[in-house]
Design a protein around this motif. Sequence first.
Motif, PDB file in Angstrom:
ATOM      1  N   ASN A  28      -0.636  11.489  -7.560  1.00 20.39           N
ATOM      2  CA  ASN A  28      -0.026  11.615  -8.893  1.00 20.39           C
ATOM      3  C   ASN A  28       1.403  11.052  -8.876  1.00 20.39           C
ATOM      4  O   ASN A  28       1.818  10.343  -9.805  1.00 20.39           O
ATOM      5  N   LEU A  29       2.131  11.315  -7.798  1.00 22.11           N
ATOM      6  CA  LEU A  29       3.489  10.773  -7.676  1.00 22.11           C
ATOM      7  C   LEU A  29       3.447   9.245  -7.617  1.00 22.11           C
ATOM      8  O   LEU A  29       4.280   8.554  -8.230  1.00 22.11           O
ATOM      9  N   PHE A  30       2.471   8.720  -6.895  1.00 27.24           N
ATOM     10  CA  PHE A  30       2.308   7.263  -6.826  1.00 27.24           C
ATOM     11  C   PHE A  30       2.072   6.681  -8.226  1.00 27.24           C
ATOM     12  O   PHE A  30       2.689   5.687  -8.616  1.00 27.24           O
ATOM     13  N   GLU A  31       1.191   7.309  -9.002  1.00 27.13           N
ATOM     14  CA  GLU A  31       0.911   6.805 -10.358  1.00 27.13           C
ATOM     15  C   GLU A  31       2.167   6.883 -11.233  1.00 27.13           C
ATOM     16  O   GLU A  31       2.413   5.993 -12.057  1.00 27.13           O
ATOM     17  N   ARG A  56      -0.354  -3.852  -9.827  1.00 23.44           N
ATOM     18  CA  ARG A  56      -1.604  -3.466  -9.122  1.00 23.44           C
ATOM     19  C   ARG A  56      -2.067  -4.596  -8.192  1.00 23.44           C
ATOM     20  O   ARG A  56      -2.579  -4.350  -7.116  1.00 23.44           O
ATOM     21  N   GLN A  57      -1.879  -5.839  -8.633  1.00 21.57           N
ATOM     22  CA  GLN A  57      -2.315  -6.968  -7.806  1.00 21.57           C
ATOM     23  C   GLN A  57      -1.513  -7.033  -6.498  1.00 21.57           C
ATOM     24  O   GLN A  57      -2.086  -7.215  -5.422  1.00 21.57           O
ATOM     25  N   VAL A  58      -0.213  -6.863  -6.614  1.00 26.08           N
ATOM     26  CA  VAL A  58       0.633  -6.884  -5.414  1.00 26.08           C
ATOM     27  C   VAL A  58       0.231  -5.764  -4.457  1.00 26.08           C
ATOM     28  O   VAL A  58       0.167  -5.950  -3.237  1.00 26.08           O
ATOM     29  N   LEU A  59      -0.090  -4.602  -5.015  1.00 30.84           N
ATOM     30  CA  LEU A  59      -0.497  -3.469  -4.174  1.00 30.84           C
ATOM     31  C   LEU A  59      -1.819  -3.762  -3.474  1.00 30.84           C
ATOM     32  O   LEU A  59      -2.011  -3.417  -2.305  1.00 30.84           O
ATOM     33  N   ARG A  60      -2.733  -4.434  -4.189  1.00 32.85           N
ATOM     34  CA  ARG A  60      -4.043  -4.769  -3.595  1.00 32.85           C
ATOM     35  C   ARG A  60      -3.898  -5.805  -2.485  1.00 32.85           C
ATOM     36  O   ARG A  60      -4.574  -5.733  -1.462  1.00 32.85           O
ATOM     37  N   GLU A  61      -2.992  -6.764  -2.689  1.00 33.57           N
ATOM     38  CA  GLU A  61      -2.890  -7.892  -1.748  1.00 33.57           C
ATOM     39  C   GLU A  61      -2.004  -7.602  -0.540  1.00 33.57           C
ATOM     40  O   GLU A  61      -1.973  -8.397   0.405  1.00 33.57           O
ATOM     41  N   ALA A  62      -1.277  -6.504  -0.544  1.00 32.95           N
ATOM     42  CA  ALA A  62      -0.319  -6.244   0.541  1.00 32.95           C
ATOM     43  C   ALA A  62      -1.034  -6.142   1.887  1.00 32.95           C
ATOM     44  O   ALA A  62      -2.054  -5.460   1.995  1.00 32.95           O
ATOM     45  N   PRO A  63      -0.527  -6.835   2.921  1.00 35.25           N
ATOM     46  CA  PRO A  63      -1.238  -6.838   4.206  1.00 35.25           C
ATOM     47  C   PRO A  63      -1.146  -5.522   4.977  1.00 35.25           C
ATOM     48  O   PRO A  63      -1.999  -5.209   5.803  1.00 35.25           O
ATOM     49  N   GLY A  64      -0.094  -4.748   4.743  1.00 34.45           N
ATOM     50  CA  GLY A  64       0.022  -3.459   5.433  1.00 34.45           C
ATOM     51  C   GLY A  64       0.388  -3.569   6.897  1.00 34.45           C
ATOM     52  O   GLY A  64       0.209  -2.623   7.663  1.00 34.45           O
ATOM     53  N   ILE A 110       9.498   1.478  -3.069  1.00 30.60           N
ATOM     54  CA  ILE A 110       8.601   0.872  -2.071  1.00 30.60           C
ATOM     55  C   ILE A 110       7.677  -0.145  -2.761  1.00 30.60           C
ATOM     56  O   ILE A 110       7.376  -1.203  -2.207  1.00 30.60           O
ATOM     57  N   ILE A 111       7.297   0.160  -3.996  1.00 32.08           N
ATOM     58  CA  ILE A 111       6.548  -0.836  -4.788  1.00 32.08           C
ATOM     59  C   ILE A 111       7.438  -2.058  -5.031  1.00 32.08           C
ATOM     60  O   ILE A 111       7.014  -3.200  -4.878  1.00 32.08           O
ATOM     61  N   MET A 112       8.706  -1.789  -5.372  1.00 34.27           N
ATOM     62  CA  MET A 112       9.650  -2.891  -5.624  1.00 34.27           C
ATOM     63  C   MET A 112       9.784  -3.793  -4.393  1.00 34.27           C
ATOM     64  O   MET A 112       9.896  -5.012  -4.509  1.00 34.27           O
ATOM     65  N   ALA A 161       3.415   7.038  -0.603  1.00 35.67           N
ATOM     66  CA  ALA A 161       3.409   5.645  -0.146  1.00 35.67           C
ATOM     67  C   ALA A 161       2.356   5.408   0.930  1.00 35.67           C
ATOM     68  O   ALA A 161       1.620   4.420   0.877  1.00 35.67           O
ATOM     69  N   SER A 162       2.287   6.297   1.905  1.00 36.31           N
ATOM     70  CA  SER A 162       1.379   6.018   3.021  1.00 36.31           C
ATOM     71  C   SER A 162      -0.085   6.100   2.571  1.00 36.31           C
ATOM     72  O   SER A 162      -0.956   5.483   3.174  1.00 36.31           O
ATOM     73  N   ARG A 163      -0.364   6.816   1.477  1.00 36.12           N
ATOM     74  CA  ARG A 163      -1.733   6.882   0.966  1.00 36.12           C
ATOM     75  C   ARG A 163      -2.061   5.728   0.021  1.00 36.12           C
ATOM     76  O   ARG A 163      -3.239   5.404  -0.169  1.00 36.12           O
ATOM     77  N   ASN A 164      -1.030   5.129  -0.590  1.00 40.61           N
ATOM     78  CA  ASN A 164      -1.310   4.186  -1.697  1.00 40.61           C
ATOM     79  C   ASN A 164      -0.612   2.830  -1.637  1.00 40.61           C
ATOM     80  O   ASN A 164      -0.968   1.936  -2.387  1.00 40.61           O
TER      81      ASN A 164
END
Lengths: 171, 457
Positions: free
Chosen positions: B57-60, B88-96, B280-282, B320-323
Motif C-alpha cells: 500500500n505504501l508503494f502504491e 510502471r514501465q520503468v519499474l517493470r524494466e528495472a534490472p534489479g 527510490i522510484i525517482m 521498495a524491496s517488495r516492489n
Amino acid sequence: MEVVGAQFESGDSFLPEILMASGTFSAAMEIIKPAIEAKNQQVRKEGTVLLATVKGDLHNIGKNIVGAGMETNGFEVVDIGVNQPTLNIIEAADKNKADIIALSSLMTSTIPNQKELIEVLKEMGIRDKYFVLVGGGPVSQKWADEIGANGYGETAIDAVNISRNLMSGHK
Amino acid sequence: MLNMLDIYERAIKGPIMNEKDFDMEVFIPWLKAVVEKYGIKYDRENPVPSDDRASDNLFEAAVDFMRQVGVYCKDTNRVIQFTEDEIRQVLREAPGKCFLGEGKDAGVLGMRKPDEPKYPWFHSGTGIAFSSEENMTNMLEGCASIAEINSISFPALENIRGFPSGGGSPAEFYASIRGINIGMQAIKRAGRPGLPVMNLISTAATSRSAIAASAPQFGCRRTDGWLCGTIAEFKLDFGIMTKIAYVHSSGALVGVETAPIMGGYCGGPDGTAVASTAYIIMGLLVHKGNYQLHFPIHFKYSCTTTRDVIWINSVSCQAASRNIRMPVIWDPYCAAGPNTKMLMYETAAYLLSVIPSGAPAFETSHPAKGVMVDGFTPMECKWNVEMGKAASRTKREEANELVNRLLEKYESRIDNPPTGSKYQECHDVITGKPHESYVQLYNEVKEELADLGIPFE
C-alpha cells in the motif's frame, strides 16, 4: 505562532505547519499593520536579519526554518537564498540595512565560507556593523568561536533567542 | 525508457512555477493528500512492522505521489512530469542488479526480500572528511582489509596544501584528484585493488569538479560508481543532470543519492515514508540509477536512528524491496561518535530495522552524524559487518522487539550524544591498530547485545 513554535520544538509539528502558519501570520500583518500605524502606533520590530546559505551549498531547509522562526518572532527577514557568494551577502546586508547576517552551511566543504565572510567584513573595515550568526550540520559553538562569529544556533529557537540577546545589547 | 535528453525536454517544457509554489502548492498538499488517501500511519510502538499488505500500500501511495508531483528543475523553474504508464514501465524494466569492481574483487549487487536470510552487500562507508593523508590511508586500508567488505567509499580530503577544498575551486579539483590517488593506493595496500568505489568523487562537491576529476588518467575506473544527488525535496538542477548524463555516457555506474528530511517539507513520519519510497522510484525514473544510496534523516538531530526515522527506514525499505527493483544501499547516520557504546547501539538498531526489511545492501554507519573530521575508524566497519550478518539471521518480528530494547538504551540521549574519539585518538596512527580500550568497549557491548538475543556468529 507561539503555539505552532512550541509544537515544532516538541516534534508535534513540522516545517509545513510552520510555513503555513508563517504565511497566515504575514498575510494577517499586511491587514493589521496599516491599522496600527493609522493610530500613530508602530509594530515592534526586533531587527533586520539577512539570511543566506553560503557559496557552494544548495541546502535550504534549515535556513527556511530559521527564517520562519525569526519572522514570526518580530524580526524582518531578508532571505537571499542558497549558494550565495560572500560579497553578494554583504551587499544585500548593506542594501537592506541588516542588523544581523545569519549564515547556513550544511557541508564540511562549505563551512570555510562562513569564516571567509567574517574575514571579508574585517578587510572592508565593517566587521562591527553586523552581528554574524552561523548554523548548519557541521557547525558548532567551537567553530563559531574560532571564526569570531557573534553566535551559533543549533535550532531555530536558539537563533531567535541569540538574536534577541544580541539586539538588546545592541540597543 | 526515458533518457536524459527526454528528461531535459520536460525540464524546459513542463509547467512553469516558482520554487516556493512548488513546495507550498504542489509538494506539501499532494503529500498530505496521498498520506490520507492511502491511510499511511506512523506506528510508534512497532519500529519494524511485518505487514506485507501495508508495504505494498505504501508503494502504491509512492507511485501515486510521483505521478501527481513530479520533479522540480531549479534552473528552468519548471516541473518534470511523468505519466503512471511511464512509471510502471520503468519499474517493470528495472534490472534489479548491477555489476561492480574488477578482477577478484568484482561482485554483483542484487536484491533481497524481507526476512530473507541471505547476507546483504557490505559497503564500507568511509565517505566523510579527513584532515591528513596518512590517517585517511590507514583508515581505508583497515576497512578494505575486512574480508566481507564488498565495496568502499573514499573520504573527502578537507584541504590541499592548506587550502580548503570546496566551492568548485581549483583547490577542490586538485584535492579531488589527490583523494582518488590516496584511496586507490590504500585499497591496493590492502590487497583489494579491484574493490569497487561507490561514492565518486567524494571531495568534489560540485558537478564541475566531479566531471573534471573523472578523466581516466586520474585513476577512476568505469567499474566504479559516481554519486549523483538530488536537492531536497524532489528537485534537480542542470549540474546534477549533466553529471548523470556524463556518467552514463562514459559507461560507468550512476549511484543515486537521496535523503528525504523527516520534519522538513515531507512533514512527519507518515509523509516522509511516502517520499522515501517515491525517491527510490525517482532514482530509476530520472537518474536511470544503477544503485541508490538512501538515507531518510531527522531534520533536527541529523541522524537516521531516532525512533520515527527507524520506522520510516523499515517501512520504505519493505515497500521498495517488495516492489522496486533498485539495489538500494541503506545508509545510517548515527548521533554518537566513534569509541562509544551509544554508536554501537544505534548501529545495531538501524541494521535490525533495514536488513530484516529486505535491504539489498547497507553502508557502514557514519558516526557523529558524518560531520566530525577524522571521525571514522575500521572498528566501526568491523562492528557493522558483525551486526549486518546477525541482522540477516533475524526476522522482522524479532527485530521489532530488539530495536525497541535498543532504543531504550540510547533514545533519551539522542539530543546530546557523546562525540567520542577521532581516528588518531583511538588508533595507533603508525600501525593502524585500535587502542586496547576501544577493543574492550567493543567486546563488552557485543557480549551485552548477545545476551539481549542478537544472533552473532
